[in-house]
Design a protein around this motif. Structure first.
Motif, PDB file in Angstrom:
ATOM      1  N   GLY A 148       0.407  -0.943  -0.346  1.00 28.86           N
ATOM      2  CA  GLY A 148      -0.081   0.018  -0.245  1.00 28.86           C
ATOM      3  C   GLY A 148       0.965   1.231   0.276  1.00 28.86           C
ATOM      4  N   ASP A 149       0.498   2.203   0.053  1.00 29.31           N
ATOM      5  CA  ASP A 149       0.662   3.706  -0.255  1.00 29.31           C
ATOM      6  C   ASP A 149       1.890   3.702   1.241  1.00 29.31           C
ATOM      7  N   GLY A 184       5.613   2.527   9.518  1.00 27.62           N
ATOM      8  CA  GLY A 184       5.622   2.491   8.194  1.00 27.62           C
ATOM      9  C   GLY A 184       5.906   1.107   8.069  1.00 27.62           C
ATOM     10  N   ASP A 185       6.302   0.523   6.692  1.00 31.65           N
ATOM     11  CA  ASP A 185       7.294   0.138   6.269  1.00 31.65           C
ATOM     12  C   ASP A 185       8.629   0.382   5.893  1.00 31.65           C
ATOM     13  N   GLU A 186       8.693   1.110   7.169  1.00 28.62           N
ATOM     14  CA  GLU A 186      10.931   1.441   6.125  1.00 28.62           C
ATOM     15  C   GLU A 186      11.712   0.181   6.788  1.00 28.62           C
ATOM     16  N   ASP A 191       9.578 -11.711   4.167  1.00 25.28           N
ATOM     17  CA  ASP A 191       9.589 -11.235   2.203  1.00 25.28           C
ATOM     18  C   ASP A 191       7.784 -10.750   2.396  1.00 25.28           C
ATOM     19  N   VAL A 192       7.826  -8.886   2.124  1.00 20.72           N
ATOM     20  CA  VAL A 192       6.102  -8.206   1.366  1.00 20.72           C
ATOM     21  C   VAL A 192       5.292  -9.327   0.510  1.00 20.72           C
ATOM     22  N   GLU A 193       6.331 -10.191  -0.827  1.00 19.04           N
ATOM     23  CA  GLU A 193       5.299 -10.533  -0.963  1.00 19.04           C
ATOM     24  C   GLU A 193       4.889 -12.069  -0.632  1.00 19.04           C
ATOM     25  N   MET A 194       5.061 -12.340   0.469  1.00 16.20           N
ATOM     26  CA  MET A 194       4.063 -13.647   0.571  1.00 16.20           C
ATOM     27  C   MET A 194       3.303 -13.012   1.738  1.00 16.20           C
ATOM     28  N   MET A 195       2.292 -13.656   1.983  1.00 15.53           N
ATOM     29  CA  MET A 195       1.331 -13.446   3.289  1.00 15.53           C
ATOM     30  C   MET A 195       1.792 -13.415   4.394  1.00 15.53           C
ATOM     31  N   ALA A 200       3.891 -10.927   9.811  1.00 18.03           N
ATOM     32  CA  ALA A 200       5.101 -10.469   9.918  1.00 18.03           C
ATOM     33  C   ALA A 200       5.709  -9.046  10.041  1.00 18.03           C
ATOM     34  N   ASN A 201       5.347  -8.335   9.249  1.00 24.56           N
ATOM     35  CA  ASN A 201       5.948  -7.448   9.266  1.00 24.56           C
ATOM     36  C   ASN A 201       4.644  -6.570   9.892  1.00 24.56           C
TER      37      ASN A 201
END
Length: 211
Positions: A148-149, A184-186, A191-195, A200-201
């Motif tokens: 996302g943003d 945020g997502d810093e 891996d953000v490509e995996m659910m 976990a993030n």
């Protein structure tokens, strides 16, 4: 006493002293053994080192800390929660300034920052520890999943961290002892490509502020 008996007695005493000296020296200067030479001996050496380290760490817990921990002995900290991890770290005399404590139950709804009933027990137990140790100053850091943003994620994470601090404040913890930070997502940890990675993030962590 005849001379030869006296000489025999002296020799016997000298021999005994030498035997004791060698035995003590061998005990003090025992060399660590390798796992190949003596597997069981190597394990015993490792256990001795572990016990020594544990004893050294325990010695670092001062009397005041022990008294404050005693007031929490009857508290049941759920497994894997920040309360349990923090209590064990304090009890072990760990350096809290380098530890990161991950909350177990702070799972927010999508795009929401409300503290849900399922999260409250863990926060209430944390509040009890903070009350027992009034000098503790903490940071609540919230992270988003990484999709996302980035700007919206940063805002959302800040709102979530602030909501946790607000809840702890209502539990009697002064806001001057707490800092709410949204990252945020810093700082992804998976891996953000995996659910599973995104799950976990998206997390909330507790760290200690430098004095």
């Amino acid at each position: 006493m005849k001379p030869h008996y006296r000489l025999f007695s002296i020799s016997l005493c000298v021999f005994a002293l030498l035997f004791i000296s060698v035995a003590c020296k061998n005990q003090v200067e025992k060399e660590p053994v390798s796992a190949e030479e003596d597997p069981m001996g190597a394990i015993e050496d490792m256990l001795d080192e572990t016990k020594a380290l544990a004893k050294e760490e325990a010695a670092q817990v001062d009397e005041e800390t022990l008294k404050r921990l005693e007031s929490l002995r009857q508290e049941h900290f759920a497994e894997g929660t920040v309360g349990e991890k923090l209590y064990q770290a304090i009890d072990a005399g760990k350096d809290l300034s380098i530890e990161v404590f991950l909350f177990k139950t702070l799972n927010f709804q999508v795009d929401k920052a409300d503290v849900l009933p399922a999260m409250q027990v863990e926060l209430q137990q944390l509040a009890k520890i903070l009350k027992a140790f009034p000098r503790f100053k903490i940071e609540i850091g919230a992270h988003t999943e990484g999709a996302g943003d980035p700007i919206l994620n940063l805002t959302l994470s800040q709102d979530r961290a602030s909501a946790v601090v607000d809840f702890l404040s209502k539990m009697g913890i002064a806001k001057s002892r707490m800092k709410a930070t949204g990252y945020g997502d810093e700082f992804p940890v998976a891996d953000v490509e995996m659910m599973e990675g995104r799950m976990a993030n998206e997390r909330v962590e507790l760290t200690f502020l430098k004095k």
